[in-house]
Design a protein around this motif. Sequence first.
Motif, PDB file in Angstrom:
ATOM      1  N   THR A  91      27.487  34.809  33.712  1.00  0.00           N
ATOM      2  CA  THR A  91      28.915  34.677  33.454  1.00  0.00           C
ATOM      3  C   THR A  91      29.369  33.247  33.696  1.00  0.00           C
ATOM      4  OG1 THR A  91      29.226  36.976  34.122  1.00  0.00           O
ATOM      5  CG2 THR A  91      31.188  35.612  34.001  1.00  0.00           C
TER       6      THR A  91
ATOM      7  N   VAL B 177      24.352  40.392  31.447  1.00  0.00           N
ATOM      8  CA  VAL B 177      25.650  40.092  32.041  1.00  0.00           C
ATOM      9  C   VAL B 177      25.510  40.177  33.555  1.00  0.00           C
ATOM     10  CG1 VAL B 177      28.082  40.703  32.109  1.00  0.00           C
ATOM     11  CG2 VAL B 177      26.787  41.060  30.019  1.00  0.00           C
TER      12      VAL B 177
ATOM     13  N   TYR C 265      24.673  31.663  26.611  1.00  0.00           N
ATOM     14  CA  TYR C 265      24.640  33.118  26.698  1.00  0.00           C
ATOM     15  C   TYR C 265      23.196  33.575  26.823  1.00  0.00           C
ATOM     16  CZ  TYR C 265      29.411  32.720  25.075  1.00  0.00           C
ATOM     17  OH  TYR C 265      30.737  32.389  24.962  1.00  0.00           O
TER      18      TYR C 265
ATOM     19  N   GLN D  18      28.387  31.184  30.749  1.00  0.00           N
ATOM     20  CA  GLN D  18      29.197  31.411  29.553  1.00  0.00           C
ATOM     21  C   GLN D  18      30.342  30.416  29.456  1.00  0.00           C
ATOM     22  OE1 GLN D  18      30.431  35.495  29.358  1.00  0.00           O
ATOM     23  NE2 GLN D  18      28.349  36.255  29.254  1.00  0.00           N
TER      24      GLN D  18
END
Length: 96
Positions: free
Chosen positions: A15, A10, A23, A18
């Motif tokens: 991000t 992350v 991912y 995403q």
Amino acid sequence: MIGILKRPIVTEKMTLLQEKGQYAFEVDRGANKITIAKAVEKKFNVTVMSVRTGRHKGKSKSQLTRKGRFTGRTSAWKKAIVRLKEGDKIEFFQNM
């Protein structure tokens, strides 16, 4: 298939990916694209369209950076970027 996916990655860049249905995960170094896709499909109940992988070397580190007396390396690791079928999502923070 146990232990193939270690943790989600992350970061700001991930991000942004995403939003496009991609991912990133840290995965076992011995895992291949097929086993990574099956593990993601089984764990998150989604359809995987493609998997890209990359291996990262461990960095050289020293405990006493100025003296350089104790040196070592961080562990090498492997990253997988998984693209999902349009409409599928993975919610990382749903339980927080």
